[in-house]
Design an enzyme around this catalytic site. Structure first.
Site, short mmCIF file in Angstrom:
data_model
loop_
_atom_site.label_atom_id
_atom_site.label_comp_id
_atom_site.label_asym_id
_atom_site.label_seq_id
_atom_site.Cartn_x
_atom_site.Cartn_y
_atom_site.Cartn_z
N SER A 95 0.85 -1.19 0.00
CA SER A 95 0.00 0.00 0.00
C SER A 95 0.89 1.24 0.00
O SER A 95 1.72 1.38 -0.90
CB SER A 95 -0.95 -0.02 1.20
OG SER A 95 -1.90 1.02 1.11
N MET B 183 -0.21 1.29 5.14
CA MET B 183 -0.99 1.68 6.31
C MET B 183 -2.07 0.63 6.56
O MET B 183 -2.61 0.04 5.64
CB MET B 183 -1.65 3.03 6.03
CG MET B 183 -2.35 3.64 7.21
SD MET B 183 -1.17 4.43 8.31
CE MET B 183 -2.33 5.26 9.42
N ASP C 89 -4.50 -4.62 6.11
CA ASP C 89 -4.91 -5.47 4.99
C ASP C 89 -3.78 -6.43 4.61
O ASP C 89 -2.64 -6.00 4.39
CB ASP C 89 -5.29 -4.61 3.80
CG ASP C 89 -5.91 -5.42 2.67
OD1 ASP C 89 -6.55 -6.45 2.97
OD2 ASP C 89 -5.76 -5.02 1.50
#
Length: 358
Positions: free
Chosen positions: A181, A300, A303
């Site tokens: 991410s 962040m 996930d």
């Protein structure tokens, strides 16, 4: 940040409607405060002289000075975390990829006002992007949010957890599944440039908006020895090839006999993302099992952490990027806390691990 720990944001966009929309969205989060707005980079520069924001949201196409030029000036003179918010034309997506190379922390889609669901999804993505940018700058954990948002769905919303497929458990081919991410665009470039031409097939989820993933994949294809493309439904996972999940679509690994391929599909946000790393990792655990390598990179949130654990439990070899080389040590940290990573490695060693796990 200020004494009350709020993230102070400066919004730079030539459209008054967009400035108002972004302000309204960000102000729904109690951790975020609008420091001010500016309709072009010159006005923004004057505001920064008086008060430095924690994060800047920046449009690309503006009068007097374009956003990319302003970004380069910021990063060379007074680095501040920047989130690029752009419309999704193909030309604009190419420019946004260049913005990431110049130091922007995130690129997200400019909210449209056509559907309630898109507005809700945009609110989640925008607030998370600003928090990720603030964390990347300050290297601190973001305070716990009390904002009321849509339920945070797990991978169950797209693919149910099930035992590893028992037919042909062992194959001659290995699959590498990667999730990233914030900061992942640069991390993936380093990772893929190090891949040999005969490496196992790779499937990647990088949190990125629709259309931007195609430009990102094309850019990596120019830089790497292996072939890189945006995944399409039914694409085979082949040696020397990497498939990047398209923005706004979940991507799952599937298998037919000894052949691996991807399924690209719609579905709800999972862990507030679409595509979701957890969805990819769960499907890889089910259909590849011990034939897989799982890697979670900078980002962040959490996930991919549970999905990586499912891969490990299915017999896959797993690794997480270490804190020192992460832009944001969120996703890898959560995976390590769960015991999902066999190894915690610096970015430069992840490609070698993927090709030769131990």
């Amino acid at each position: 940040m200020t004494f009350d720990n709020k993230i102070r944001v400066l919004i730079v966009d030539d459209s008054a409607v967009v400035r108002q929309t972004l302000s309204s969205i960000l102000e729904t989060d109690p951790e975020i405060e609008i420091m001010g707005t500016a309709n072009d980079p010159y006005i923004a520069a004057k505001k920064i002289q008086n008060e430095v924001p924690d994060v800047i949201t920046l449009d690309v196409e503006m009068p007097r000075m374009d956003g990319i030029t302003f970004l380069r000036k910021i990063m060379t003179q007074h680095p501040i975390p920047v989130v690029i918010i752009s419309s999704l034309t193909e030309e604009g997506s190419q420019t946004a990829i260049k913005a990431l190379e110049y130091g922007a922390v995130e690129v997200i889609a400019k909210p449209r006002m056509d559907t309630r669901q898109f507005i809700e999804d945009s609110k989640i993505r925008l607030c998370e992007a600003v928090k990720a940018a603030a964390a990347a700058k300050l290297r601190k954990a973001t305070p716990t949010s009390h904002m009321k948002v849509e339920p945070k769905l797990s991978a169950d919303a797209v693919i149910s957890k099930a035992p590893v497929e028992t037919s042909m458990i062992k194959t001659t081919e290995t699959v590498i599944a990667v999730g990233a991410s914030t900061g992942g665009t640069e991390a993936l470039r380093v990772f893929l440039e190090a891949m040999p031409i005969d490496c196992p097939g790779i499937v990647i989820v990088q949190h990125m908006p629709e259309n931007f993933t195609r430009s990102f994949a094309n850019r990596l294809n120019e830089l790497c020895k292996i072939s890189v493309k945006e995944a399409e439904n039914g694409d085979s996972v082949l040696r020397g090839h990497a498939l990047i999940a398209p923005g706004n679509k979940h991507t799952l690994l599937k298998r037919s006999g000894a052949k691996y391929y991807v399924e690209v599909k719609d579905g709800p946000l999972v862990n507030r993302h679409r595509p979701s790393v957890d969805v990819l990792f769960r499907s890889t655990a089910r259909y590849a099992g011990s034939n897989a390598i799982g890697i979670i990179m900078t980002g962040m949130g959490d996930d991919g952490a549970k999905g990586l654990l499912e891969m490990k439990e299915a017999g896959a070899k797993t690794a997480a990027q270490d804190e020192e080389t992460c832009v944001v040590y969120g996703m890898p940290k959560e995976a390590v806390k769960l015991g999902a990573a066999d190894k915690v490695l610096p970015l430069e060693q992840l490609a070698q691990f993927a090709v030769k796990p131990f």
